[in-house]
Write a protein that holds these residues in place. Structure first.
Motif: not given
Length: 715
Positions: A444, A448, A482, A484, A556, A561, A710, A712
């Protein structure tokens, strides 16, 4: 003047007062796809017009539209349960400038390209590198699980092919998100096709001959259903393993029919010289069996068998289906709530499937043999029907699998062969060099945390009024993601806006007046605007607030992201062990979160706002937001801070009520609302700490109590 390819002249027009048609994206035998801009949400969408339905007689249109809407609901129900299926947003009909009646469906806009553009071939030369069975399994895992979910709910696609898998992003590697396209209206297509072809007595089906199963060419092999998807998926896997060279070879319809029905040469990996274990080859032999009664009954059964053959010891279990080949009957017009004649569960209902050994092949692999084609057994078909099928390269392909023949009469399920006791001992496969499976992507970006996906029960069974929108409890599949560790801070957001990459955050708090008296609304806005963090040097490490959904989404995206889905947010907050609160089962306190304590009650009194009871009888030291990470006692099992309290957080999803029954979505919610999650510093009700809590919030509001973080996809 119409744009090239825009034969209906829709580019530049406004559909349903909100979809501005920008350009043609693609066209095939059954539909044309446009890119459009949603004028209210100001974001791109795909508008798919089903041209094959445009010639329906006027007296049939109302009935056809009702069927079309039912199938649209089916797609909505499926896409709400998995990220592996493209999401449906709207459905309707339009009349073109030339007077043509067209049904259309609005879908989420996807950035990427179809799988066929990655793995195709140019004049017989593969466009992609060859891949092992394990690499291919990892690549297509999400798609297979999405199809297994559809099969478990009584839905078959019937047109599985590389063009109907869409790759998000710019790499084709395990971990990439691939979505299944074109679920939804095959049954409607086929009904209209039968009506249109009554004059010639010819019946056509919505499938692509290059990936056709034997029963799609000739029903004497059995009815179509989920097992048809299994066959087509196996063909796609072989094509990926070959680098893009198709598994069925031919140029004309009748050649594909012969290739798919040829019992002497099955399109399995070893037929094409691909090295696989005996166990893997046996799985493909069964998936590509000519007769449907010899095949895996659904995608869950096939995919679990392939995982076993690849010796994946702890592969997450796929939801069980209860359907055997040809046995399921779904009443016309019902997308869910299967009525089945039970034949025994195909898969165990358990959190993790542990496999001790791969299956022993049922018979030795059939060696590749060059066979001179005999007279094909395909039933005669009019030339017009053949052309219609070959042309259906963007045919939509999902239908509740009611097995019917051309006249609509229910087809008798094929006879299941009686079990035969094995009298022959099969030699154990010779020891092979073991190849360790590559680890799935778990990397990640900095800042994150990696969250392992799994199935979990989303929502709640609580009868408390504040949680009404979180009912009912329903099962959802989450893929690894992933997220934050902290909420996005004011400093990081202002850095983005200072660089001209993000719009500046608002300095005032705003939300629609609603039913409030204007004087009360204005007083509350004035009071809460002092708690907006942008421009306040003492709150640089506080979460950014007073931003709209679009601003959060933009931030993001600028950073590569995305906003988390509400399912991802709830799973991250609830944890894999289903805890009551993100931190465990202990009651909320100032050690866990920034909520409304005695400091909040005093501040509201000072500002002349209506009084509230505190969530806890203590002072947490923060009237408004707190610096991110200030409450380590509320940390989740994945090390995430402030998932409840501090600020509510924007998620990617529009707000819709949860489906009330299996396969039956709730009516669409009016307005431009997005889901917010997690409670805030002014939350006074203990239920605001429940991970299931969800509220709709106007996407254009920018309030003191909403921020974001955010998510991902793993790298």
């Amino acid at each position: 003047m119409a744009e090239a390819g825009d034969r209906f002249g829709l580019v530049g027009t406004l559909v349903a007062d909100k979809y501005f048609i920008e350009r043609v994206v693609g066209e095939g035998g059954f539909g044309i796809v446009y890119r459009a801009n949603h004028r209210i949400w100001d974001e791109p969408v795909a508008v798919k017009c089903f041209t094959a339905l445009s010639n329906a007689p006027v007296e049939m249109r109302e009935e056809l539209l009702e069927a079309f809407v039912r199938e649209g609901k089916l797609l909505t129900a499926l896409s709400s349960r998995t990220t592996g299926i493209v999401q449906a947003r709207d459905i309707g009909t339009l009349t073109t400038p030339g007077g043509v009646w067209l049904p259309y469906m609005v879908l989420e806009w996807l950035d990427g390209r179809p799988l066929e553009s990655w793995i195709g071939h140019d004049d017989g030369k593969a466009r992609s590198p060859e891949r092992s069975a394990l690499e291919t399994f990892n690549l297509m895992d999400g798609c297979a699980r999405a199809l297994a979910l559809a099969h478990a709910r009584g839905v078959a696609h019937r047109d599985i092919k590389p063009a109907n898998f869409f790759v998000l992003g710019d790499t084709l590697a395990p971990g990439v998100v691939i979505k299944v396209l074109d679920f939804g209206i095959a049954k409607v297509m086929q009904s209209q096709a039968r009506t249109a072809m009554q004059a010639t007595g010819t019946q056509i089906s919505s499938f692509t001959p290059t990936y056709g199963a034997p029963e799609q060419f000739d029903r004497s092999y059995g009815a179509t259903g989920p097992w048809t998807d299994v066959y087509q998926m196996a063909l796609v896997l072989v094509e990926i393993m070959r680098g893009g060279l198709p598994a069925l070879e031919g140029e004309q319809f009748i050649q594909f029919a012969f290739a798919t029905q040829n019992t002497q040469r099955r399109p399995t990996p070893r037929t094409f010289g691909i090295t696989t274990s005996d166990a893997v080859e046996a799985v493909f032999q069964k998936a590509l069996a000519v007769k449907v009664v010899d095949r895996y009954a659904n995608m869950g059964e096939f995919w679990t068998g392939l995982a076993a053959a690849l010796e994946l010891k702890e592969y997450p279990a796929i939801q069980a289906g209860e359907t055997a080949i040809g046995q399921t009957v779904v009443p016309e017009g019902q997308g869910g709530g299967l009525k089945t004649r039970r034949s025994g569960e195909l898969l165990a209902q358990q959190p993790v499937l542990t496999i001790s050994a791969p299956p022993t092949p049922a018979s030795p692999p059939v060696p590749a043999t060059v066979v001179t084609p005999p007279a094909p057994t395909v039933k005669p078909m009019a030339a017009g029907g053949i052309a219609a099928i070959v042309g259906a390269l963007v045919a939509v392909g999902a239908a509740v699998f009611v097995a019917t023949r051309g006249g609509g009469e229910a087809e008798k399920p094929p006879e299941q062969p009686p079990p035969v006791e094995a009298k022959k001992v099969i030699e154990e496969p010779k020891p092979e060099t073991k190849v360790e499976p590559p680890a799935p992507p778990t990397s990640c970006p900095e800042g994150m945390a990696y969250v392992t996906g799994k199935n979990f029960f989303m929502g709640t069974e609580s009868e408390k009024p504040v949680l009404a929108l979180a009912r009912p409890l329903h099962k959802v599949e989450i893929r690894p993601f992933c997220i934050d560790i902290y909420e996005v801070t004011t400093a990081k957001y202002e850095e983005c806006s200072d660089q001209g990459e993000c719009k500046r955050a608002y300095r005032d708090s705003f939300w629609p007046q609603g039913a409030s008296k204007r004087a009360d609304w204005e007083k509350a806005k004035t009071a809460y605007s002092t708690l907006c963090n942008a421009g306040n040097p003492e709150r640089k490490e506080h979460p950014i607030n007073c931003i709209t959904w679009a601003q959060a989404d933009e931030y993001c995206r600028v950073h590569g992201k995305r906003l988390p889905s509400e399912a991802e947010f709830e799973f991250a907050a609830r944890g894999s062990d289903g805890r009551v609160y993100p931190w465990g089962d202990g009651a909320p306190s100032p050690e866990h979160l920034n909520a409304c304590g005695t400091e909040c009650v005093a501040w509201r009194k000072q500002k002349g706002l209506p009084p509230v009871e505190p969530m806890y009888p203590a002072d947490d030291k923060f009237v408004g937001t707190a610096p991110v990470g200030s409450f380590p006692g509320g940390k989740t099992e994945n090390g995430l801070f402030d998932l409840v309290g501090n600020v509510f957080e924007w998620t990617a999803d529009r707000f819709e009520r949860y489906p009330t029954t299996e396969g039956e979505p709730a009516p669409p919610m009016p307005g431009n609302n997005r889901v917010i999650r997690g409670g805030a510093f002014n939350s006074s009700e203990p239920e605001h700490t429940d991970p299931a809590l969800r509220f709709p919030n106007d996407a254009d509001a920018h309030t003191h109590g909403i921020g974001f973080r955010c998510a991902a996809d793993p790298r």
